[in-house]
Design a protein around this motif. Structure first.
Motif, PDB file in Angstrom:
ATOM      1  N   SER A 145      41.890  38.972  38.055  1.00  0.00           N
ATOM      2  CA  SER A 145      41.245  39.493  39.310  1.00  0.00           C
ATOM      3  C   SER A 145      41.317  41.086  39.221  1.00  0.00           C
ATOM      4  O   SER A 145      42.113  41.656  38.757  1.00  0.00           O
ATOM      5  N   TYR A 192      40.255  44.989  40.283  1.00  0.00           N
ATOM      6  CA  TYR A 192      40.228  45.788  41.334  1.00  0.00           C
ATOM      7  C   TYR A 192      39.593  47.086  41.042  1.00  0.00           C
ATOM      8  O   TYR A 192      40.070  47.872  40.391  1.00  0.00           O
ATOM      9  N   LEU A 246      38.799  46.455  51.408  1.00  0.00           N
ATOM     10  CA  LEU A 246      38.244  45.642  50.004  1.00  0.00           C
ATOM     11  C   LEU A 246      37.092  44.849  50.324  1.00  0.00           C
ATOM     12  O   LEU A 246      37.009  44.202  51.036  1.00  0.00           O
ATOM     13  N   PRO A 264      35.171  41.676  48.277  1.00  0.00           N
ATOM     14  CA  PRO A 264      35.440  40.639  47.057  1.00  0.00           C
ATOM     15  C   PRO A 264      33.819  40.421  46.598  1.00  0.00           C
ATOM     16  O   PRO A 264      33.397  39.168  46.586  1.00  0.00           O
ATOM     17  N   HIS A 265      33.055  41.430  46.147  1.00  0.00           N
ATOM     18  CA  HIS A 265      31.649  41.210  45.871  1.00  0.00           C
ATOM     19  C   HIS A 265      31.077  42.493  45.389  1.00  0.00           C
ATOM     20  O   HIS A 265      31.217  43.442  45.710  1.00  0.00           O
ATOM     21  N   GLU A 322      31.490  38.907  37.938  1.00  0.00           N
ATOM     22  CA  GLU A 322      32.570  38.038  37.499  1.00  0.00           C
ATOM     23  C   GLU A 322      31.910  37.412  36.176  1.00  0.00           C
ATOM     24  O   GLU A 322      32.738  37.129  35.179  1.00  0.00           O
ATOM     25  N   THR A 381      37.715  36.996  39.526  1.00  0.00           N
ATOM     26  CA  THR A 381      37.235  37.360  40.677  1.00  0.00           C
ATOM     27  C   THR A 381      37.321  38.840  40.877  1.00  0.00           C
ATOM     28  O   THR A 381      38.210  39.566  40.439  1.00  0.00           O
ATOM     29  N   VAL A 407      36.896  42.455  42.707  1.00  0.00           N
ATOM     30  CA  VAL A 407      36.763  43.150  44.024  1.00  0.00           C
ATOM     31  C   VAL A 407      36.538  44.628  44.019  1.00  0.00           C
ATOM     32  O   VAL A 407      37.102  45.408  42.915  1.00  0.00           O
TER      33      VAL A 407
END
Length: 344
Positions: free
Chosen positions: A154, A156, A196, A198-199, A212, A232, A234
């Motif tokens: 994931s 960030y 945040l 997520p895209h 991704e 994922t 973000v």
């Protein structure tokens, strides 16, 4: 005799970092040229203690230039990289335009420097996605030690990965919230300040975003096509540096202590991992740094031979500008490129 180097996209975040890093590292360049689109012609940019006037890419002759560091987006790279390469200038491209071409090596010098020899097919070398670069630097030594079977990551990712306008949007939204002004979204699909998203990049048919997919495809190309990886991505309200939570499943047993020792010795890695308050790295602390930082190394008891790690790096440097210049240094240090002036 040194090299002649051109920076395409010299007025952008990454282009300016490239100029700074060339000067910092004392790259053997006799001449450095700043290039951008016509609308930026005449703009001044800094290179060490000198100031360069930006020239227009459209009018520039690359026939006497040795290396082109390109950070101007995929469309520019698709159009110009083959033209520049055909003039005998090696293009090191920061966009995604050439990363998946079988005839273009995708290089992170600490991981797969030997693959650089393939550059001569098109005179183009690809720089990976910013999140991929720091990820594979951390994964490579662990893969060599215990064989990675599967990775769940994931990310960030800071707003600087989306350009100067994205950084301005975070700043303007944050200020607007504090003074109770209306908050406007122009660069991002939703408010980024204190939020945040997520895209990152466009959505694909399988539900993953292009960002991704890039991490998954590039890790396989650089490190090992047999590794299974899911991601994922973000966007977070941080100006500089990407962070990653990485869960790794290995083929062979490896303890957290063993992993810590391996990573401490690995090129490009810096381990900060104390199990106490503040004994880990954060994105704020890595801005302006060259290393890939690794913290929170611990065993995952839910899978056989599992580890969790936390990986942070400056996305403008290791994720983009620094990696490109390290690629250029490999060309020079391995004597894969002779300066045109010397050859003449």
């Amino acid at each position: 005799m040194g090299y002649k180097v051109a920076i395409v996209g010299a007025t952008g975040n990454v282009g300016r970092e490239m100029l700074d890093i060339l000067a910092e590292r004392g790259f053997p360049a006799d001449e450095v040229v700043a290039l951008a689109s016509r609308r930026s012609q005449g703009t001044e940019v800094s290179f060490g203690d000198r100031t360069l006037k930006v020239q227009a890419l459209e009018n520039y002759d690359f026939s006497d230039t040795d290396i082109c560091l390109m950070s101007a987006g995929g469309n520019v790279a698709k159009e110009w990289a083959p033209k520049i390469g055909a003039q005998g200038c090696v293009v090191i491209d920061n966009s995604s335009a050439w990363r998946y071409d079988a005839d273009v090596p995708l290089i992170v010098p600490e991981v797969n420097a030997d693959a650089i020899t393939g550059f001569s097919r098109k005179n183009i070398i690809a720089n990976p996605n910013c999140s991929t670069a720091q990820l594979v630097v951390a994964l490579k030594p662990l893969h060599d030690a215990a064989g990675i079977r599967r990775v769940v990551v994931s990310t960030y990712q800071s707003v600087s990965g989306a350009g100067k306008e994205a950084m301005e949007e975070l700043f303007n939204q944050t200020r607007a919230i504090f003074v109770n002004d209306p908050v406007e979204n122009t660069k991002f699909t939703k408010r980024i300040a204190f939020n945040l998203i997520p895209h990152i990049d466009v959505f694909m048919e399988d539900g993953y975003t292009k960002e991704e997919w890039k991490v998954m495809a590039e890790t396989k190309k650089i490190l090992d096509p047999k590794i299974k990886l899911t991601c994922t991505a973000v966007r977070v309200p941080v100006f500089i540096s990407h962070s990653e939570s990485v869960n790794i499943e290995f083929e062979r047993p490896i303890t957290a202590d063993e992993a810590r020792d391996i990573l401490r010795e690995a090129p490009g890695c810096l381990v900060i991992d104390k199990r106490e308050d503040g004994g880990y790295i954060t994105p704020y602390e890595t801005a302006g740094e060259d290393a890939t930082y690794i913290s929170r190394i611990r065993e995952d008891a839910t899978v056989e031979n599992g580890l969790n790690i936390w990986v942070v790096a400056d996305n403008l440097r290791k994720g983009a500008a620094l990696n490109a210049i390290q690629i250029a240094e490999v060309l020079v240090n391995r004597r894969l490129l002779t300066p045109k002036k010397q050859a003449a």
